[in-house]
Enzyme design. Structure first.
Site, PDB file in Angstrom:
ATOM      1  N   LYS A 178      32.289 -32.741 -21.227  1.00  0.00           N
ATOM      2  CA  LYS A 178      33.550 -32.418 -21.921  1.00  0.00           C
ATOM      3  C   LYS A 178      33.761 -30.919 -21.728  1.00  0.00           C
ATOM      4  O   LYS A 178      33.159 -30.101 -22.414  1.00  0.00           O
ATOM      5  CB  LYS A 178      33.428 -32.775 -23.407  1.00  0.00           C
ATOM      6  CG  LYS A 178      34.741 -33.117 -24.106  1.00  0.00           C
ATOM      7  CD  LYS A 178      35.768 -32.011 -24.097  1.00  0.00           C
ATOM      8  CE  LYS A 178      35.477 -30.952 -25.135  1.00  0.00           C
ATOM      9  NZ  LYS A 178      36.435 -29.810 -25.029  1.00  0.00           N
ATOM     10  N   GLY A 231      28.323 -22.593 -26.056  1.00  0.00           N
ATOM     11  CA  GLY A 231      29.518 -22.189 -26.788  1.00  0.00           C
ATOM     12  C   GLY A 231      29.139 -21.393 -28.018  1.00  0.00           C
ATOM     13  O   GLY A 231      28.086 -20.743 -28.045  1.00  0.00           O
ATOM     14  N   SER A 232      29.972 -21.483 -29.040  1.00  0.00           N
ATOM     15  CA  SER A 232      29.763 -20.647 -30.220  1.00  0.00           C
ATOM     16  C   SER A 232      28.594 -21.163 -31.071  1.00  0.00           C
ATOM     17  O   SER A 232      28.275 -22.348 -31.065  1.00  0.00           O
ATOM     18  CB  SER A 232      31.036 -20.606 -31.063  1.00  0.00           C
ATOM     19  OG  SER A 232      31.324 -21.898 -31.551  1.00  0.00           O
ATOM     20  N   THR A 233      28.005 -20.254 -31.805  1.00  0.00           N
ATOM     21  CA  THR A 233      26.897 -20.617 -32.694  1.00  0.00           C
ATOM     22  C   THR A 233      27.372 -21.592 -33.772  1.00  0.00           C
ATOM     23  O   THR A 233      26.653 -22.527 -34.138  1.00  0.00           O
ATOM     24  CB  THR A 233      26.280 -19.339 -33.296  1.00  0.00           C
ATOM     25  OG1 THR A 233      25.631 -18.618 -32.225  1.00  0.00           O
ATOM     26  CG2 THR A 233      25.242 -19.654 -34.356  1.00  0.00           C
ATOM     27  N   GLY A 236      27.582 -24.962 -32.214  1.00  0.00           N
ATOM     28  CA  GLY A 236      26.202 -25.349 -31.896  1.00  0.00           C
ATOM     29  C   GLY A 236      25.464 -25.862 -33.131  1.00  0.00           C
ATOM     30  O   GLY A 236      24.718 -26.845 -33.054  1.00  0.00           O
ATOM     31  N   CYS A 287      28.416 -14.533 -23.176  1.00  0.00           N
ATOM     32  CA  CYS A 287      27.442 -14.669 -24.261  1.00  0.00           C
ATOM     33  C   CYS A 287      26.432 -13.525 -24.207  1.00  0.00           C
ATOM     34  O   CYS A 287      25.884 -13.136 -25.230  1.00  0.00           O
ATOM     35  CB  CYS A 287      26.747 -16.018 -24.179  1.00  0.00           C
ATOM     36  SG  CYS A 287      26.080 -16.389 -22.566  1.00  0.00           S
ATOM     37  N   GLU A 386      29.579 -11.569 -33.316  1.00  0.00           N
ATOM     38  CA  GLU A 386      29.998 -11.651 -31.914  1.00  0.00           C
ATOM     39  C   GLU A 386      31.525 -11.547 -31.832  1.00  0.00           C
ATOM     40  O   GLU A 386      32.243 -12.323 -32.439  1.00  0.00           O
ATOM     41  CB  GLU A 386      29.538 -12.988 -31.308  1.00  0.00           C
ATOM     42  CG  GLU A 386      29.880 -13.100 -29.835  1.00  0.00           C
ATOM     43  CD  GLU A 386      29.343 -14.385 -29.202  1.00  0.00           C
ATOM     44  OE1 GLU A 386      29.623 -15.473 -29.720  1.00  0.00           O
ATOM     45  OE2 GLU A 386      28.637 -14.284 -28.178  1.00  0.00           O
TER      46      GLU A 386
END
Ligand code: NAI
Ligand code: MG
Length: 495
Positions: A178, A231-233, A236, A287, A386
């Site tokens: 995806k 991807g983003s924390t 995640g 990242c 971030e």
């Protein structure tokens, strides 16, 4: 500009329309032109793709293919990626605003990832294990997991998909990808190239769409054996709790707030280039961005001046032009997020030494100036969170112990840069910094051979290198009794 260009899901070796009949737009962030419409995937589309991948996993054309032949297919895919490098580089540059120059460099390196895993494919093997009894033959089988779900972001769609696809296929899994809703096109093109390379239908599937729809449906699909996510924390963490509750594995490559540390004994010209590379390359949308810069107080002023001067001279504009050094941010929300972080920094007491606003490029896109913040410290959100944009926070330090503590005082642990000519210090720092990748007198260096792991909230598991094979396999231990004499006492454990 409008377009009739449409992309559909790639399922079981074919492009198929979305079950909802709905499509969504993807724009060029430099010009705001609509590039194409992509299929808006939902749970039904995901189910169809997972079913195709599950069938492909059992298909003898894939399941019984020799490991060497799996390697041949990967090598062929690497060749095709190389042959289509210009086309892919341009497609991705238009979709996410990354410099065409940078995309050409990524594409030049990309076949190596397929060749590396092609070479590994027939070296994936178990062991024979010695035991206390000679009669027992114990060996391990390293098996594929089944259907792997891969969810990837928009900042380097092809590279970050390759980091998952190549090891997942080398180990004999099948996959449903995806891609990010901001960059669907190149991953679909990659799937078509994989088909051309000769992978059986269903081995590689792509469902496009939004995170909350197609992404969430993929994560929740009960037939998945694993999720591999970049991807983003925040996303995640959501994925990790879902996979944990079903006892399936996840490999997570998440955010960062990496320190880039310049010691007094560094080559300052090189170090300032390294600082620029760390935070302004790819408009800071990586990242591994070196977003926290620490400079020894004796070189702080000089480093600041060099970095700020270079930042002011950065050529901002059309990512397709060779002279351009900074393209747009990938979409409106990302630009707004970066702008609001700079405002937040100012309200926290930071000084904007340079940048901080929208440049005048003559283009409509989501451009943002390379920005240097000073007067900042580790207590500020702008230093802790971030930003994912071209915003450097530069801070002075006095001693090695002090900077080590400051560098490690973060929830993240993806990467760290050290600039020094002192060999002992370089090794000392490399050992004590809490980050999965350490660069000394370089930044943003990577290769398929080199494993990378995110420490702390930067991730779980390893990508690249031989170690990544473990992420896509499971281990079976087989015991064979070679002694034909009658089994003795059944009430004790055997060894
Ligand atoms: P994201 O982490 O939400 O998106 C990454 C991928 O996950 C996309 O394919 C998205 O569709 C998918 N996704 C989103 N929500 C999901 C869900 N609930 N279930 C399953 N899949 C889901 O990141 P996004 O929204 O693109 O960017 C937001 C921020 O994340 C950025 O501003 C940046 O700070 C950070 N980011 C960090 C990256 C990194 O490599 N460290 C990469 C991309 C974003
Ligand atoms: Mg786009």
């Amino acid at each position: 500009m409008s377009t009739d260009r449409r992309y559909e899901h790639f399922i079981n070796g074919e492009f198929v329309p979305p079950s909802s009949g709905e499509y969504f737009e993807s724009t060029n962030p430099a010009t705001l032109d609509v590039l194409y419409r992509a299929a808006r995937g939902n749970a039904a589309d995901v189910e169809r793709a997972v079913a195709a991948a599950a069938a492909a996993f059992e298909n003898p054309a894939w399941r019984d293919l020799s490991q060497t032949k799996r390697g041949h297919l990967l090598r062929r895919l690497g060749d095709l990626v190389g042959e289509h490098a210009d086309e892919l580089a341009r497609m991705e540059s238009e979709d996410n605003g990354k410099l065409l120059r940078e995309m050409r460099a990524q594409l030049a390196a990309m076949p190596e990832y397929y060749y590396y895993y092609a070479g590994l494919a027939d070296k994936i093997q178990g062991d024979t294990i010695p035991g206390s009894s000679r009669a027992m033959l114990n060996y391990t089988l390293r098996e594929p997991l089944g259907v792997v779900g891969a969810i990837t972001p928009w900042n380097s769609p092809l590279t970050l998909t390759t980091s998952k696809l190549a090891p997942a296929l080398a180990t004999g899994n099948t996959i449903v990808i995806k891609p990010s809703e901001y960059t669907s096109a190149t991953v679909l093109r990659l799937a078509a190239l994989a088909d051309e390379a000769g992978f059986p239908p269903g081995v590689i599937n792509v469902v496009t769409g939004f995170g909350a729809e197609a992404g969430a449906a993929l994560v929740e699909n009960r037939r998945l054996a694993k999720i591999s996510f970049t991807g983003s924390t925040a996303t995640g963490a959501r994925i990790a709790s879902s996979t944990a509750s079903r006892f399936i594995g996840s490999t997570l490559e998440l955010g960062g707030k990496s320190p880039n540390i310049v010691f007094a004994d560094a080559d300052i010209a090189n170090a300032s280039m390294g600082v620029v590379a760390g935070i302004f390359a790819a408009a800071g949308q990586t990242c591994i961005a070196g977003s926290r810069v620490f400079a020894h107080k004796s070189v702080y002023d000089e480093l600041l001046e060099r970095v700020a001067n270079r930042a002011r001279s950065i050529v901002i504009g059309d990512p397709l032009l060779d002279a351009t050094e900074l393209g747009p941010l990938a979409f409106a929300d990302q630009r707004d997020k970066v702008a609001s972080y700079v405002d937040l920094g100012v309200s926290e007491g930071a000084t904007v030494l340079t940048g901080g606003g929208r440049p005048n490029t003559g283009l409509n896109g989501y451009f943002f100036e390379p920005t240097v913040l000073t007067g900042v410290d580790n207590s500020m959100r702008v230093v802790r969170e971030e930003i994912f944009g071209p915003v450097a926070a530069i801070m002075p330090f006095e001693t090695e112990d002090e900077v080590l503590a400051l560098a490690n005082d973060t929830s993240y642990g993806l990467a760290a840069g050290i600039w020094t000519t002192n060999l002992s210090r370089a090794h000392r720092m490399a050992s004590r910094l809490e980050a999965g990748t350490i660069w000394v007198n370089t930044y943003r260096t990577m290769s398929p051979q080199s494993p990378r792991e995110g420490f702390k909230t930067s991730g779980v598991g390893v990508e690249h290198g031989i170690e990544s094979i473990r992420e896509y396999t499971r281990l079976k231990s087989v015991w064979i009794n070679t002694d034909e004499s009658p089994l003795a006492d059944p009430f004790i454990m055997r060894s």
